[in-house]
Structure formats: structure tokens, C-alpha cells
Design an enzyme around this catalytic site. Structure first.
Site, mmCIF file in Angstrom:
data_model
loop_
_atom_site.group_PDB
_atom_site.id
_atom_site.type_symbol
_atom_site.label_atom_id
_atom_site.label_comp_id
_atom_site.label_asym_id
_atom_site.label_seq_id
_atom_site.Cartn_x
_atom_site.Cartn_y
_atom_site.Cartn_z
ATOM 1 C CG HIS A 1 -1.638 1.226 1.105
ATOM 2 N ND1 HIS A 1 -2.562 1.562 0.357
ATOM 3 C CD2 HIS A 1 -1.510 2.266 2.290
ATOM 4 C CE1 HIS A 1 -3.060 3.017 0.997
ATOM 5 N NE2 HIS A 1 -2.302 3.221 2.095
ATOM 6 C CG ASP B 1 8.166 16.921 -26.975
ATOM 7 O OD1 ASP B 1 8.102 16.458 -25.866
ATOM 8 O OD2 ASP B 1 7.528 16.157 -27.994
ATOM 9 C CD1 TRP C 1 6.963 3.653 4.067
ATOM 10 C CD2 TRP C 1 7.787 4.357 2.375
ATOM 11 N NE1 TRP C 1 6.999 4.841 4.369
ATOM 12 C CE2 TRP C 1 7.770 5.533 3.162
ATOM 13 C CE3 TRP C 1 8.615 4.674 1.005
ATOM 14 C CZ2 TRP C 1 8.650 6.725 3.319
ATOM 15 C CZ3 TRP C 1 9.364 6.020 1.103
ATOM 16 C CH2 TRP C 1 9.303 6.968 2.000
ATOM 17 C CB SER D 1 11.591 5.480 -14.079
ATOM 18 O OG SER D 1 10.369 6.340 -14.598
ATOM 19 C CB SER D 2 12.422 8.733 -10.453
ATOM 20 O OG SER D 2 11.190 8.315 -10.075
ATOM 21 C CG HIS E 1 11.919 14.759 5.368
ATOM 22 N ND1 HIS E 1 10.964 14.172 6.094
ATOM 23 C CD2 HIS E 1 11.723 15.997 4.978
ATOM 24 C CE1 HIS E 1 10.061 15.254 6.154
ATOM 25 N NE2 HIS E 1 10.371 16.242 5.671
ATOM 26 C CD GLU F 1 9.588 9.925 -2.729
ATOM 27 O OE1 GLU F 1 10.856 10.284 -3.480
ATOM 28 O OE2 GLU F 1 8.605 9.624 -3.268
ATOM 29 C CE1 TYR G 1 8.269 19.535 2.956
ATOM 30 C CE2 TYR G 1 10.360 18.293 3.419
ATOM 31 C CZ TYR G 1 9.476 19.104 3.838
ATOM 32 O OH TYR G 1 9.275 19.259 5.197
ATOM 33 C CB SER H 1 0.203 27.839 -6.989
ATOM 34 O OG SER H 1 0.473 27.791 -5.568
ATOM 35 C CG HIS I 1 12.000 14.970 11.114
ATOM 36 N ND1 HIS I 1 11.584 16.140 10.480
ATOM 37 C CD2 HIS I 1 11.438 13.813 10.384
ATOM 38 C CE1 HIS I 1 10.965 16.026 9.314
ATOM 39 N NE2 HIS I 1 10.776 14.718 9.315
ATOM 40 C CG HIS I 2 11.629 10.434 9.089
ATOM 41 N ND1 HIS I 2 10.319 10.206 8.599
ATOM 42 C CD2 HIS I 2 12.064 11.335 8.312
ATOM 43 C CE1 HIS I 2 10.092 11.136 7.882
ATOM 44 N NE2 HIS I 2 11.026 11.890 7.539
ATOM 45 C CB THR J 1 5.117 24.259 4.837
ATOM 46 O OG1 THR J 1 6.447 23.893 4.968
ATOM 47 C CG2 THR J 1 4.172 23.518 4.287
ATOM 48 C CE LYS K 1 5.226 26.040 -1.581
ATOM 49 N NZ LYS K 1 5.950 27.207 -1.951
ATOM 50 N NE ARG L 1 3.170 3.793 10.726
ATOM 51 C CZ ARG L 1 4.341 4.437 9.972
ATOM 52 N NH1 ARG L 1 5.171 5.286 10.383
ATOM 53 N NH2 ARG L 1 4.368 4.148 8.677
#
Lengths: 219, 631
Positions: B73, B102, B137, B167-168, B251, B253, B255, B266, B300-301, B326, B329, B448
Site C-alpha cells: 500500500h 516538447d 515501504w 525512471s525518476s 524526507h 521524497e 516534498y 497555485s 526527525h524520522h 510551508t 504558502k 502501526r
């Protein structure tokens, strides 16, 4: 209509910065590669001195049975291969200059203008470096250090192996350019092809300077 | 003109043309369809999870399968749904918003898509054979090393993520080059639409963060396949090495997942408030700031692993700091709506939904930036509530808003506003019903990733509400699917400027012709189309034309609404050839990684044959690709 076609075709040459797209992309790629090697080098440094069993990079080690292992790193030999790789960057510059200045006085028909020679020399020096690396890896294995042995072995072979793989890719790239040069001759219009290969090649060289300093020279 | 939809030129040529396409708009559409499929697959996995947890002591699935479900998931939603949904918008919108025909490398773009779809399939199929990845994950090593996780489950995950990373990265190099180098004359960086800006920041995050997880995965792969010691504690390895490398990637990731959604709202908010974005510069700078700070908050994780007071304090402070750009915004968006003539379309509702829900997730995020609070909350459902508010309430709401907003541009027809409104309210209510109670079950200590729990711990009611909410969420997604498919055939026909918006993509027909712009426009302000139609809205914005030399160089003309009646051939615009080589290269790459799996079934010869064979095919295809002309 014909003029319209020609005119529109001009559009494809306009870029915001005036640089070719491929040149911008190779810089982005090199930025990404910096993070790749930073992760490898950081891991090597974090694990430095953490191996529980030898052999070690800079110190001798006696195993429980009394067998003595020499310090693994052979700085004189690696200094030679480092010199070879640095020289390859020099001839890479000459190869690019030869293609960029094809037909200009001082380059036409001279040694300096012989792009085939300089491309071949760059590839040969790169291959020589790989030969040194193969010798180094083989002798380390004979001295008792494999990728399984300890943290030093795992992180050392992975780091230098990744660099070696990059050099191998560079040699293949150079040989491809050389074969194009032999087949149809590289002209100043193709300088970009050599230019981006050169950027990659110099980058791989710079990474080796970092590896040589951090892994080999600093004890 | 208004009664029949313009047929996009690409609809005329059948399935082979989709397989060989290099058109950024068609690749964007492929990304959209594929990612929506994976989004629904990941949603169904969540459905099974919530079914299992609806009541105490249920055994609808086994603990083993449950591990696979929560792992897939998370992995599916992050790598196969939200990132590619963002990529769908990158592909479709970036060239249109900057006035290009293009992307910089059209064939590389096709390659990125095929690597994604094949890699995603590679990772998803094992769940039907009970061998899906089962390590979460984040795949913490040493748990994911061979002694603790034998079997192919983790191998599929390691290989799959390596493939998706390629790919990314390929896509990121492409978009960085496109944005830097293919902007129309006058489209200065500080005139780019905010979606393009946020995408630009995301590409840098991708380029700098993905190599780190690549190396972490290489170490894991080597440990599992070649017996190295990177995560072998008995050999002296550091049990935190993986966590550090993973979160240095992980982290940023976060963002990568949220910034494209910020970009989309926006675009939506100014259009439907009929006002320019409030504080454009600040929105851009805060986006860049988020990108920078995103690399300095990873630990912080890891507050619970005992890094010591100094490290905890530093990462707590940087984490609190990142809340500022953040929050800025959020205020910019509110101020954009303030005093505007607001149209409450479905897209607008989702955009406002993002502001509300993301703020809740942002605030709970600031709560566990404090290490003492985090020690209570870590690994509980409180954290699950937090990141679903930012990722569902943020990313998914923004992406849904983006789909309603850009659907007419992509297809030439509007989506139904009635169904869209139903979809919004059902999603909004169901989303809160699902995730809000998790704050409470988490605070009451529910961990969890447990596959079932005993009654009488105060969690029963909250879990039941969450599960009911998930059922409703699945239902509301069905409304969306019906709307998406039905509108394709019978939606109201949309003109080029479907919403009265101000940016370049709305100056061309809906759907755009394959060449995008018949004439490359030159840009004189941030909202060129409003300059033409609503100059009163842009009077407060700086205007200046690019110099004559640049305009001449690019053969650019002033911005005007194009009709797109002519084909590329009539206009003399060279179009890239269709090619199947990117697909072959992508398939070879996936087979190369996949072949290695046979090493773990002791078929060494098979593994080497497949891997070396596909590697040769890959290199050969690459040579054929690079030596064949683009157009």
C-alpha cells in the site's frame, strides 16, 4: 513553403541559455552522480576502523592462528594509476581542442590536430587505469581481502568498483567517438559530442582524486 | 466549433501509435491512466487493511499477507501512484506552460514512462503469488537482510525500487533541461507559472535524493546477493546506516510528493479567484526554501533510536523551521482568494480542501517535531493520521483538483461539475472519517503495522469509524472514475481557454495539437492571456518585452489565442518520429534486474543468461537509439 520549412527548422536551434540541451543535461547528471559517490564515500568513511577482523587498509593484522596480514593498500602502485588517470584528462582536453579547431592553422595536419590519436590515447590511459585496478583487486584477494571479509572489504570494493564501472563506461564512450571519427571524421559541428564526454571523463577523474585522498592517503 | 470537440490529432492512429509515441502530451496521458490504475490498486490494498482492522481479533487475512498489504500500500501509493500522477502533470504541462513544442529529450521521456510501467508491474504482480515485499515501504535493514527476510519478497522490492529510481532520474534530467533551456523568449524564471516552478524544485530533489537510496539499495542488494557486510551487525556494521541513507532520500521524497500539488493549487486558486497569485515571489522562494531545508530534517524520522540530545535538538529545530515556508504558502493562498470573485468549481473545492486538510497535517507534523512528544507518538496511528493528512489531504486533493482543472485541456471536454461536487464532498467527509479517528487511536497507544488487536483497549470504536470512512472513500473514488470515463465521451465541449485562466497553456486549443504552439509566443508578463482578456487584473504586475534579438532568434510572435486548424506538416514544423526503441530499452532494463532473482532460486546459469542477455540488448538498443535521428 520551402522558406517556411527552413525558417521553422531554425526554431529547433533556439534555446533559452544558448547552450545545447545535452550540455545542460550532462551537468544535471553530474550533480546527481556527486550524490551517488558522496553516499559511497561517506559509507566507507563511517565504516573506517569499524571492521572486527582484518586485513585492514593501513595497519598489519595478526589473525587468531598467528598469520600476519600486511596493510592492504599499496600506495606506490595506486599513485602510478592515479597519475595515469590524471594524464588521461590532459589528452582528453587535447582531443576536444583538436575537434573544435579542425582546419584551423596550427591544427590542420599537425600532431595537435590529430583527434583520433588523442581520443585513442584517452581511452588507452583509461584502460590502463582499469588494468591497474584489476591487478590491485587480484592482489588484495590473494592477500586475504574479499568483498565478504569485513566492512573494509565490502565498502572498499563497492566504492572503487563503482568508480571502475564509471571508467569502463567512459572508455566505451571514448571508443564510440573514436569509431565515429574514423568512419566519417569529427568536425567542429560535432565538438559537443566530445565536449559532453569530456565533462563526464573529467568528473570521473575528480571523483578518483577524492577517493585517492580520502581512502588511500589519509590514514 | 463549440458543439463538436476538436479531435486531437493523436487519436487517429491506434494502439501502436501509443506504444511508440514520443509526444509529451500523450506520455502525460499514459502516466495519468497508469497511475490512476495503481492508485486504485493501492486503495484496494488499504481497503483490505481497514476491513481486517474494522473489529478486534479479525482474521480476514493472515499476518504474512497483512505485512505484504501495508508494504505494498505504501510503496504503491508513493512510487506508483502519487509520483507518477505528478509526472503526468510534469509531462503534460511543463512544455505548455513555458511555451515549448516538447520536452528536451522526447525519446528519453518515453523511456521513463516504460521503465515506470514495467517496473511497477514487476513490483505489483508478486502479491498475487503471496511473495510481495513485506518489510514496510522504508525496508529497514538489517530486518530486510537475508538472515531475517529470506524469500523473494524483499528482492522484488529492492529490484523494483532500483528500476523506478532510474525512471525518476531520467525524467528529472529531462525536465531540468526543459525548464532551463526551452522557455519561450520573455519567459524569465520569475514569470514561470508556479506549477512549473514547484516542478523545477522537485526535479532537483529527485536528482539529489534518488542517488542516495540507489546506493542504500545497492548495499542491500550486495548483502543479499553477494554476501557483503554493509548491514551485518555481527561484522560491526552500524544498524543505523540504512536509516540515515534511507531518510536522507525519504524526507526530500515527502516534498517530491507534495510540491507538485502545491503547484497545481497555485494555478487553480488565482484562476477561480480571478486575481493574480498573492505574493508570487514569496511562493516561489518558499518552495525553494522547502527544497533546501528538506535535506536537513531527515533524522526527525529517527528520534526514537537514541541519537543523543545534540542531534535530536538540531533536527527538531530544522523541522520546526521548515514549517515556516510551508505555512507561508497557506497564507498566500488564502490571501489570493481574499477579495476575489470566487467560482466554486470542483477544481476550486479540491484546492480549498487541500488548504484545510494539509494545514491539519502540517500542525500534527509540528507536534512531533518535538522529540519528547515524538517519543510518545512514534510508530503509533497518530503518525499514520499525520502523514495521511499531508499526503491524502495534501497531494491527492491537489492532484484531484488538477485533474478537474486540466481535464478539459487534456481531452477537450469538461468533467461533470455535479459529479465532481459529489466526489469532492464524499472524499472530504470520508477522508476525515478515515484519518481523524487515527489521531485518537494513536494517542491511546495503538501501534502501526499490527495485523489485529484485542478488544477493550479503547481502540474499537475509532477503528470501526476509520474502516467505515475507507468504504466511503472507495465509493467516492468510484464516482470519480464514472465521471472521468463518462466525460471523455459526453462531457461538455471545452474551448482553448476553458476556465478564463491567465497562463500560456490556455492560449492553445483543447486538446492541443501535436506541435503545441504554431508560433512560439514571446511573453511580457506572468499572466499573458489575462493581459489580452482582462488587463485590469494584471495592471499591478511588472511587464517588459524581451529584447528584439531574442525574439528574432526564436522567430517568436506576441501571445495570442491559437486555433490549431493546421497540421504540423502544413506549418512546416518538424515532429519527432515515433519509435519503439525506448520501450525495448526499458524492457531490457527491467529484465536485467529481474534476471538476478533467479540467483535466489539457485539457478545461477539462468540468472546470468537473462541478466547479461538483457544488458547486451539494452546497450545495443541504446546505440541504435542514439544513432537514429530524432526528427
Amino acid at each position: 513553403m520551402a522558406s517556411a520549412v527552413a525558417e521553422v527548422h531554425e526554431h529547433t536551434h533556439y534555446t533559452t541559455t544558448g547552450l545545447d540541451n545535452r550540455k545542460v543535461a550532462i551537468w544535471a547528471f553530474i550533480g546527481s552522480e556527486c550524490m551517488l559517490f558522496m553516499s559511497l564515500i561517506s559509507t566507507y568513511l563511517i565504516y573506517k576502523g569499524k571492521s572486527i577482523v582484518g586485513p585492514f587498509p593501513h595497519e598489519a593484522w595478526t589473525d587468531p592462528s598467528g598469520h600476519v596480514f600486511k596493510p592492504i593498500l599499496n600506495i606506490p602502485v595506486t599513485s602510478q594509476s592515479t597519475f595515469v588517470l590524471l594524464m588521461s584528462s590532459l589528452v582528453m582536453v587535447l582531443a576536444l581542442a583538436a575537434v573544435e579547431n579542425r582546419g584551423k592553422p596550427g591544427y590542420q595536419g599537425t600532431l595537435l590536430g590529430n583527434s583520433k590519436l588523442w581520443l585513442a590515447a584517452t581511452a588507452a590511459l583509461g584502460a590502463t587505469f582499469l588494468g591497474y585496478q584489476a591487478y590491485e583487486f587480484t592482489s588484495f584477494v590473494h592477500e586475504g581481502l574479499t568483498i565478504h571479509t569485513n566492512l573494509f572489504g565490502s565498502s572498499f570494493f563497492t566504492l572503487t568498483g563503482f568508480h571502475g564501472a564509471h571508467v569502463t563506461a567512459g572508455v566505451l564512450w571514448l571508443l564510440t567517438l573514436l569509431s565515429i571519427d574514423i568512419k566519417r571524421g569529427l568536425t567542429p559541428k560535432d565538438a559537443l559530442l566530445v565536449d559532453i564526454c569530456a565533462l563526464y571523463w573529467h568528473f570521473v577523474d575528480v571523483v578518483w582524486i577524492a577517493i585517492f585522498t580520502l581512502v588511500y592517503l589519509i590514514k | 466549433m463549440a458543439t463538436t470537440a476538436a479531435t486531437p490529432s493523436y487519436e487517429q492512429t491506434g494502439i501502436w501509435s501509443w506504444i511508440t509515441t514520443v509526444d509529451h502530451k500523450r506520455i502525460g496521458a499514459l502516466y495519468l491512466y497508469t497511475a490512476l490504475f495503481f492508485f486504485m490498486f493501492g486503495g484496494l490494498e488499504a481497503g483490505v487493511i481497514r476491513w481486517q482492522l474494522a473489529q478486534p481479533n479479525q482474521h480476514i487475512v493472515s499476518a504474512e499477507l497483512y505485512n505484504q498489504l501495508f508494504t505494498m500500500h505504501g510503496t504503491t501509493m508513493i512510487f506508483l501512484a502519487v509520483m507518477p500522477l505528478s509526472a503526468a502533470f510534469f509531462n503534460f504541462l511543463i512544455p505548455l506552460q513555458i511555451g515549448a513544442r516538447d520536452v528536451a529529450f522526447p525519446r528519453l521521456n518515453a523511456f521513463s514512462y516504460w521503465v515506470y510501467v514495467l517496473g511497477g508491474t514487476f513490483m505489483t504482480l508478486p502479491i498475487f503469488f503471496n511473495t510481495a515485499p513485506n518489510g514496510g515501504w522504508f525496508g529497514y535493514a538489517p530486518l530486510t537482510t537475508l538472515p531475517f527476510s529470506s524469500g523473494l519478497n524483499i528482492d522484488f522490492w529492492v529490484m523494483g525500487l532500483q528500476i523506478l529510481g532510474i525512471s525518476s532520474l531520467a525524467a528529472a534530467f529531462n525536465f531540468i533541461t526543459t525548464i532551463i533551456n526551452m522557455r519561450a523568449p520573455g519567459m524569465t524564471l520569475m514569470r514561470m507559472p508556479v506549477f512549473t516552478w514547484m516542478s523545477f524544485v522537485v526535479q532537483f530533489l529527485l536528482v539529489l535524493a534518488f542517488p542516495v537510496i540507489t546506493i542504500a539499495l545497492v548495499f542491500l542488494l550486495f548483502d543479499r546477493f553477494f554476501g557483503t557486510n554493509f548491514y551485518e551487525i555481527a561484522a560491526g556494521a552500524d544498524p543505523l546506516l540504512w536509516q540515515h541513507l534511507f531518510w536522507v532520500f525519504g524526507h526530500p521524497e515527502v516534498y517530491i510528493l507534495i510540491l507538485p500539488a502545491f503547484g497545481l493549487v497555485s494555478e487553480i486558486l488565482p484562476t477561480f479567484s480571478r486575481k493574480p497569485l498573492f505574493g508570487y515571489n514569496v511562493v516561489v522562494y518558499s518552495g525553494i526554501m522547502i527544497g533546501f531545508l528538506g535535506f536537513g530534517v531527515w533524522a526527525h524520522h529517527m528520534f526514537a533510536v537514541g541519537m543523543g540530545a545534540t542531534a535530536d535538538t538540531i533536527f527538531a529545530l530544522t523541522t520546526m523551521l521548515i514549517g515556516i515556508p510551508t505555512g507561508v504558502k497557506i497564507f498566500n493562498w488564502i490571501a489570493t482568494m481574499w477579495g476575489g470573485q470566487i467560482r466554486f468549481t470542483a477544481a476550486m473545492k479540491f484546492a480549498i480542501g487541500l488548504i484545510a486538510l494539509f494545514t491539519i497535517g502540517g500542525i500534527s507534523g509540528v507536534m512531533h517535531s518535538s522529540p519528547p512528544a515524538d517519543l510518545q507518538q512514534t510508530d503509533t496511528y497518530f503518525v499514520v493520521a499525520h502523514f495521511h493528512y499531508v499526503l491524502f489531504g495534501g497531494s491527492i486533493m491537489g492532484i484531484f483538483g488538477g485533474i478537474y482543472f486540466y481535464y478539459p485541456k487534456i481531452t477537450g471536454r469538461y468533467m461533470s461539475e455535479v459529479l465532481g461536487t459529489w466526489h469532492f464532498w464524499c472524499t472530504f467527509i470520508a477522508m476525515n472519517l478515515t484519518f481523524f479517528p487515527m489521531h485518537f487511536s494513536g494517542m491511546l497507544g495503538m501501534p502501526r503495522r499490527i495485523y489485529t488487536y484485542d478488544a477493550g483497549q479503547g481502540w474499537d470504536t475509532f477503528n470501526l469509524i476509520s474502516s467505515i470512512g475507507t468504504g466511503l472513500l472507495i465509493l467516492s473514488t468510484l464516482i470519480f472514475v464514472v465521471n472521468f470515463l463518462k466525460s471523455r465521451k459526453s462531457g461538455e465541449v471545452a474551448p482553448g481557454d476553458a476556465w478564463g485562466a491567465g497562463t500560456l497553456e490556455w492560449t492553445i486549443p483543447s486538446p492541443p495539437p501535436d506541435y503545441n504552439f504554431a508560433e512560439i509566443p514571446f511573453v511580457t508578463s506572468r499572466y499573458p492571456l489575462w493581459d489580452l482578456k482582462h488587463p485590469e487584473r494584471t495592471s499591478g504586475i511588472a511587464h517588459s518585452a524581451p529584447d528584439v534579438m531574442t525574439i528574432t532568434d526564436a522567430h517568436a510572435t506576441p501571445v495570442h489565442e491559437e486555433m490549431g486548424h493546421k497540421t504540423a506538416a502544413e506549418l512546416g514544423i518538424p515532429m519527432p518520429f515515433n519509435t519503439v526503441k525506448p520501450l525495448i530499452a526499458a524492457a531490457a532494463l527491467v529484465a536485467m534486474f529481474g534476471g538476478l532473482l533467479f540467483m535466489h532460486t539457485n539457478q545461477f546459469a539462468v540468472a546470468m543468461t537473462i541478466t547479461i542477455g538483457s544488458a547486451s540488448l539494452f546497450v545495443g538498443t541504446l546505440y541504435a537509439w542514439l544513432t537514429s535521428p530524432l526528427e
